[in-house]
Design a protein around this motif. Sequence first.
Motif, PDB file in Angstrom:
ATOM      1  N   GLN A  94     -11.387  10.971   6.055  1.00  0.00           N
ATOM      2  CA  GLN A  94     -10.777  10.663   4.766  1.00  0.00           C
ATOM      3  C   GLN A  94     -10.098  11.888   4.166  1.00  0.00           C
ATOM      4  O   GLN A  94      -9.049  11.788   3.530  1.00  0.00           O
ATOM      5  CB  GLN A  94     -11.821  10.108   3.794  1.00  0.00           C
ATOM      6  CG  GLN A  94     -11.223   9.538   2.513  1.00  0.00           C
ATOM      7  CD  GLN A  94     -10.265   8.387   2.776  1.00  0.00           C
ATOM      8  OE1 GLN A  94     -10.566   7.488   3.555  1.00  0.00           O
ATOM      9  NE2 GLN A  94      -9.101   8.407   2.137  1.00  0.00           N
TER      10      GLN A  94
ATOM     11  N   SER B  74      -4.380   3.841   8.998  1.00  0.00           N
ATOM     12  CA  SER B  74      -5.582   3.114   8.577  1.00  0.00           C
ATOM     13  C   SER B  74      -6.381   2.635   9.779  1.00  0.00           C
ATOM     14  O   SER B  74      -7.608   2.754   9.821  1.00  0.00           O
ATOM     15  CB  SER B  74      -5.213   1.936   7.661  1.00  0.00           C
ATOM     16  OG  SER B  74      -4.624   0.868   8.379  1.00  0.00           O
TER      17      SER B  74
ATOM     18  N   ILE C 149      -0.832   4.525  -0.448  1.00  0.00           N
ATOM     19  CA  ILE C 149      -1.688   5.672  -0.155  1.00  0.00           C
ATOM     20  C   ILE C 149      -2.380   5.443   1.179  1.00  0.00           C
ATOM     21  O   ILE C 149      -2.563   4.302   1.621  1.00  0.00           O
ATOM     22  CB  ILE C 149      -2.739   5.914  -1.258  1.00  0.00           C
ATOM     23  CG1 ILE C 149      -3.660   4.699  -1.411  1.00  0.00           C
ATOM     24  CG2 ILE C 149      -2.077   6.264  -2.581  1.00  0.00           C
ATOM     25  CD1 ILE C 149      -4.844   4.944  -2.309  1.00  0.00           C
TER      26      ILE C 149
ATOM     27  N   ARG D  64      -0.536  10.142  10.122  1.00  0.00           N
ATOM     28  CA  ARG D  64      -0.537  10.750   8.784  1.00  0.00           C
ATOM     29  C   ARG D  64       0.718  11.573   8.581  1.00  0.00           C
ATOM     30  O   ARG D  64       1.367  11.506   7.529  1.00  0.00           O
ATOM     31  CB  ARG D  64      -1.795  11.624   8.603  1.00  0.00           C
ATOM     32  CG  ARG D  64      -1.869  12.370   7.264  1.00  0.00           C
ATOM     33  CD  ARG D  64      -1.920  11.391   6.103  1.00  0.00           C
ATOM     34  NE  ARG D  64      -2.113  12.054   4.831  1.00  0.00           N
ATOM     35  CZ  ARG D  64      -1.131  12.578   4.072  1.00  0.00           C
ATOM     36  NH1 ARG D  64       0.120  12.525   4.504  1.00  0.00           N
ATOM     37  NH2 ARG D  64      -1.406  13.120   2.904  1.00  0.00           N
TER      38      ARG D  64
ATOM     39  N   PRO E  64       0.832  -1.203   0.000  1.00  0.00           N
ATOM     40  CA  PRO E  64       0.000   0.000   0.000  1.00  0.00           C
ATOM     41  C   PRO E  64       0.872   1.261   0.000  1.00  0.00           C
ATOM     42  O   PRO E  64       1.851   1.341   0.748  1.00  0.00           O
ATOM     43  CB  PRO E  64      -0.793  -0.115   1.300  1.00  0.00           C
ATOM     44  CG  PRO E  64      -0.746  -1.559   1.662  1.00  0.00           C
ATOM     45  CD  PRO E  64       0.573  -2.053   1.164  1.00  0.00           C
TER      46      PRO E  64
ATOM     47  N   ARG F 149     -10.059   4.455  10.914  1.00  0.00           N
ATOM     48  CA  ARG F 149     -11.310   3.690  10.997  1.00  0.00           C
ATOM     49  C   ARG F 149     -12.007   3.927  12.336  1.00  0.00           C
ATOM     50  O   ARG F 149     -13.222   4.114  12.403  1.00  0.00           O
ATOM     51  CB  ARG F 149     -11.050   2.187  10.797  1.00  0.00           C
ATOM     52  CG  ARG F 149     -10.764   1.788   9.382  1.00  0.00           C
ATOM     53  CD  ARG F 149     -10.909   0.286   9.179  1.00  0.00           C
ATOM     54  NE  ARG F 149     -10.065  -0.515  10.046  1.00  0.00           N
ATOM     55  CZ  ARG F 149      -8.781  -0.778   9.819  1.00  0.00           C
ATOM     56  NH1 ARG F 149      -8.188  -0.289   8.738  1.00  0.00           N
ATOM     57  NH2 ARG F 149      -8.093  -1.542  10.642  1.00  0.00           N
TER      58      ARG F 149
ATOM     59  N   LEU G 165      -6.732  12.115   5.578  1.00  0.00           N
ATOM     60  CA  LEU G 165      -5.828  11.146   4.946  1.00  0.00           C
ATOM     61  C   LEU G 165      -5.436  11.595   3.540  1.00  0.00           C
ATOM     62  O   LEU G 165      -4.276  11.476   3.142  1.00  0.00           O
ATOM     63  CB  LEU G 165      -6.493   9.769   4.886  1.00  0.00           C
ATOM     64  CG  LEU G 165      -6.801   9.092   6.216  1.00  0.00           C
ATOM     65  CD1 LEU G 165      -7.448   7.737   5.968  1.00  0.00           C
ATOM     66  CD2 LEU G 165      -5.556   8.945   7.082  1.00  0.00           C
ATOM     67  N   ASP G 166      -6.409  12.105   2.784  1.00  0.00           N
ATOM     68  CA  ASP G 166      -6.155  12.456   1.383  1.00  0.00           C
ATOM     69  C   ASP G 166      -5.358  13.748   1.235  1.00  0.00           C
ATOM     70  O   ASP G 166      -4.446  13.833   0.403  1.00  0.00           O
ATOM     71  CB  ASP G 166      -7.480  12.622   0.626  1.00  0.00           C
ATOM     72  CG  ASP G 166      -8.227  11.318   0.440  1.00  0.00           C
ATOM     73  OD1 ASP G 166      -7.605  10.242   0.579  1.00  0.00           O
ATOM     74  OD2 ASP G 166      -9.442  11.381   0.162  1.00  0.00           O
TER      75      ASP G 166
ATOM     76  N   ILE H  44       1.340   4.375   7.148  1.00  0.00           N
ATOM     77  CA  ILE H  44       0.106   4.022   6.464  1.00  0.00           C
ATOM     78  C   ILE H  44      -0.702   3.011   7.268  1.00  0.00           C
ATOM     79  O   ILE H  44      -1.935   3.107   7.350  1.00  0.00           O
ATOM     80  CB  ILE H  44       0.423   3.488   5.049  1.00  0.00           C
ATOM     81  CG1 ILE H  44       0.948   4.628   4.172  1.00  0.00           C
ATOM     82  CG2 ILE H  44      -0.794   2.845   4.413  1.00  0.00           C
ATOM     83  CD1 ILE H  44       1.418   4.185   2.800  1.00  0.00           C
TER      84      ILE H  44
ATOM     85  N   THR I 296      -5.369   5.117   3.672  1.00  0.00           N
ATOM     86  CA  THR I 296      -6.673   4.518   3.464  1.00  0.00           C
ATOM     87  C   THR I 296      -7.316   4.179   4.792  1.00  0.00           C
ATOM     88  O   THR I 296      -6.610   3.975   5.797  1.00  0.00           O
ATOM     89  CB  THR I 296      -6.536   3.235   2.617  1.00  0.00           C
ATOM     90  OG1 THR I 296      -7.816   2.627   2.463  1.00  0.00           O
ATOM     91  CG2 THR I 296      -5.590   2.233   3.263  1.00  0.00           C
ATOM     92  N   GLN I 297      -8.649   4.087   4.796  1.00  0.00           N
ATOM     93  CA  GLN I 297      -9.362   3.572   5.960  1.00  0.00           C
ATOM     94  C   GLN I 297      -9.643   2.076   5.826  1.00  0.00           C
ATOM     95  O   GLN I 297     -10.192   1.465   6.739  1.00  0.00           O
ATOM     96  CB  GLN I 297     -10.676   4.334   6.162  1.00  0.00           C
ATOM     97  CG  GLN I 297     -10.475   5.803   6.509  1.00  0.00           C
ATOM     98  CD  GLN I 297     -11.765   6.478   6.898  1.00  0.00           C
ATOM     99  OE1 GLN I 297     -12.446   6.053   7.837  1.00  0.00           O
ATOM    100  NE2 GLN I 297     -12.118   7.551   6.203  1.00  0.00           N
ATOM    101  N   ALA I 298      -9.267   1.514   4.703  1.00  0.00           N
ATOM    102  CA  ALA I 298      -9.461   0.079   4.503  1.00  0.00           C
ATOM    103  C   ALA I 298      -8.502  -0.709   5.391  1.00  0.00           C
ATOM    104  O   ALA I 298      -7.440  -0.215   5.779  1.00  0.00           O
ATOM    105  CB  ALA I 298      -9.234  -0.279   3.043  1.00  0.00           C
TER     106      ALA I 298
END
Length: 200
Positions: free
Chosen positions: A123, A106, A16, A97, A14, A110, A126-127, A102, A18-20
Amino acid sequence: MTDQAIFPEVANPPVIFTQAEIGWTPWLQPLAEDELTDRHISGLVEAARAKSPYFRLLVRDPDVLEARTKTDKDIFYNTRSGLPRAERELAATAASRFNGCIFCASVHARFASHHSKRGEDVQKLLDEGVETDLGERWNAIVAASVALTRTPPVFGEEHITGLAAAGLDELEIADVIHGAAFFNWANRLMLSLGEPTPAN
């Protein structure tokens, strides 16, 4: 098993924020589950953590891991007073961040989204990074968290003033400091021991 570095190749790591859910792989050999003694299990605090390669690596020193885990749990789960859970997680997300962790970002993003119901704002952090506008209160929490995370730290009276102006009381300000400071350290530990991987 040996203690030598293993440095596995990670396919498509990974890159980027992400919240995944994503994974993590160590660069050093963790203990195998069948190597864990009763003292190791006690040091994990939660037996389920034996499934995690990160905690099986840290549990090589069970006394330190036990103290670390109990500190972590008190900072983030002891919400009978002080800062709401969502904003403790926001402080950890902001530190992660800024540090470029990463995996930690994440996890705590979440939690911040779940507890705040402000997933789009999380988000956005994060972005767009730690300078993005999230409203006065969250901006103050992010700014204080980042100031503590910088090397050398630049946290000062102006950050306390900003948090107070945004409506935080003394206990809440202390919780911002604890959450950010803990993950400032935890990010650097995790970044030095391994790297994120795609979800299993």
